[in-house]
Scaffold this active site. Sequence first.
Site, PDB file in Angstrom:
ATOM      1  N   SER A   1       1.020  -1.036  -0.007  1.00 17.26           N
ATOM      2  CA  SER A   1       0.267   0.152  -0.181  1.00 17.26           C
ATOM      3  C   SER A   1       1.261   1.669  -0.189  1.00 17.26           C
ATOM      4  O   SER A   1       1.924   1.249   0.443  1.00 17.26           O
ATOM      5  CB  SER A   1      -1.268   0.199   1.310  1.00 17.26           C
ATOM      6  OG  SER A   1      -0.419   0.249   2.513  1.00 17.26           O
ATOM      7  N   ASP A   2       0.297   1.912  -0.154  1.00 11.72           N
ATOM      8  CA  ASP A   2       0.788   3.764  -0.007  1.00 11.72           C
ATOM      9  C   ASP A   2       0.479   4.128   1.069  1.00 11.72           C
ATOM     10  O   ASP A   2       0.090   2.906   1.489  1.00 11.72           O
ATOM     11  CB  ASP A   2       0.226   5.026  -1.091  1.00 11.72           C
ATOM     12  CG  ASP A   2       1.047   5.989  -1.344  1.00 11.72           C
ATOM     13  OD1 ASP A   2       2.269   6.184  -0.828  1.00 11.72           O
ATOM     14  OD2 ASP A   2       1.135   6.804  -2.238  1.00 11.72           O
ATOM     15  N   CYS A   3       1.759   4.648   1.691  1.00 12.94           N
ATOM     16  CA  CYS A   3       1.990   5.039   3.176  1.00 12.94           C
ATOM     17  C   CYS A   3       0.694   5.086   3.887  1.00 12.94           C
ATOM     18  O   CYS A   3       0.359   6.307   3.582  1.00 12.94           O
ATOM     19  CB  CYS A   3       3.608   5.748   3.477  1.00 12.94           C
ATOM     20  SG  CYS A   3       4.483   4.996   3.322  1.00 12.94           S
TER      21      CYS A   3
END
Length: 728
Positions: A265-267
Amino acid sequence: MKRISVKLSALCTMVIMAGAANAQVFKDPTKSVNERVNDFISRLTLKEKVDQLMNSTPAIPRLGVPAYNWWNEALHGLGRSSVATVFPQAIGEAATFDPVLLKKISGAIGKEARAQFNIDRKNGYEIHYGGLSFWTPNINIFRDPRWGRGQETYGEDPYLTSQMGVAFVEGLQGSDPTHLLAAACAKHYAVHSGPEKLRHEFDAKVSLQDMQQTYFPAFHALARAGVESFMSAYNRVNGEACSASDFLIDTVLRGWWGFKGHIVSDCDAVEDIYTGHKLVKTAAEAAALAINKGLDLNCGSTYFALVDAIKQGLTSEAKVDSALASVTRTRIKLGLLDPAGSNPYDKIGPDELNSDQHRQLARQAAVESVVLLKNKDQALPLKNNLKKYYITGPNATNMEALMGNYYGVNNQMSTILEGIAGQIAKGSQLQYRKGILLDRPNDNPIDWTTSDAQQAEAIFVVLGIDGTLEGEEGEAIASKHFGDRLDYNIPQNQVDFLQKLRKGYKGKIVTIVTGGSPMNLKQVDSLSDALLMVWYPGEEGGNAVADIIFGKVSPSGKLPVTFPMSLDDLPAYEDYSMTGRTYRYMDKTPMFPFGFGLSYADFSYQGIKADHGTLKNNQDRIKVSVDLKNSSKVAGDEVVQLYVSVPQQSYQTPKYALKSFKRVHLAAGGDEKLDFSLTARDLEVYDGAGKRVLPKGTYKVYVGGSSPLERSRQLGAPEMAVLNIEVR
């Protein structure tokens, strides 16, 4: 005595069997990847498994497994780490139209990454930005010039983005069949390009046709090329969070494309599922939704809630094991669980960091990235021994204007002032004043700059923007719009300053513009004799610009993104339909077209022909040839571009689509015959339902040094060679 011997023998056998059972197969490079993965997972508690599914994974002392942080960056050089080579920003690399060079660059980045990792490992460092898993390249389509992160991409065209993205991945990951030099990541999957302010809650509404024709091709190309991981975007697409999407992850990525690597995932994007998108109410529900849909690794900490989610029956330990298997395979391919010294890349040493060879690559890339937008009356190249030069502007000495975002650091950064000063002949005078601030009026009422500058034979004005004005949410600290540029214009104080320099001045004004995105340059163009777009050119930027200005090298960069006349020519920023966007769908005349860039050489295209004029079936192939000639006395590189337009259909199709390109060097007076191959696959489009089709009828094929728009010819690009082919 005999009975005692038998008992001892049995005991020894049991000890040997127990030792074999306890042998750490996951650390044994002679075992298969699957054997090692299964052994590793079998030894962990549920909590330990969950801990290994977040970017900052803790050590497991009882197994001798060190901590590891998955988060590292290498967009245009080893970022946020040691002193390393700073290459041009990605949008500048795209302007080279040179995937061969980009593969060399990313290979150099991979070697520097390994060198740093080997040093860290020897010293016992396990820190953020110290690993071998890099969250790059960014292959989102730069659909709108307002997006502050467009600088991280390879532009607006799916084919160019695919070619450059694949080259980057191949170089960074290396050529060893069983080991990764470093792990690349295709991001941000899949429909993601602003607005930055809304990205944690935004729902991008987009048709399957636009997905297939514009937003998916580069991601599909990288999946085919073996990219190790994908990163899901923050936003939703058609209602589904990208980090928990049946369609994007299960149907497309794992299903249609057969992707076998891991998905991260993106952060804090998993947290967004319940705090931003509000699709569920709790962290446990968000974590369960993401892992159930196929997300393996959580950048962030929301996956801590997986233990509770399993207790609540929202997901299962089997799902955790599946995700852990995906990320562990990557760790094994990187050699992270191998004994030190057993990996072929363990021998890469500190000499690779910031090496002279890599600096030469940085300079070549910066030179190839410079786009000459205007050259009135052959104002360039300049002689380097004029009586007096003057350099001014807010970015002449601005190191931020060299780096863009996601940058590394270097101890020898060549600013534009330093580069030009380094190539002025001894005895020539060069004066410098900043003149104005970057984006606001100068409150000082005394202006010494403009009158002094007008005494020079040539004025270099370094304008544009930098990473403080455009970039990612939180990174562009001077941006009023979370990193986006919603007004599109170059700062007005810069235009006012240029007008003052131009008033009454009879010499040459060479305007050098830095930045990572298109901007309104209409007034700047009208006030300049020569106009250069130099992007964020990296550590060798100043030297490269001087190479172009003084004629050591002919400019060869081409625009990887369209510069519209104004924002009035664009749809709403939040609209993800491709109608009216990019050179492929725009009806409005642009200021500077995609693929455009002038040269000091004089190229022409003649004698275009096809070996046959009709494509009869899906296995057929047409060879297109064209003669390229340099009729000037200047050697130079030309980026030869082939575009196709399809017969008009009842559904939207691209007006033109780039299908191939070649960077060619021709000596003064030289010529070369170039061959291109077109197949049915190259001519196919997607209909209104998102289905791949091959329309019947007459196709036009264009070959030249820019996109086929008439505006290219108005600005000085050579006439394109055109032919028709038939599909029956």
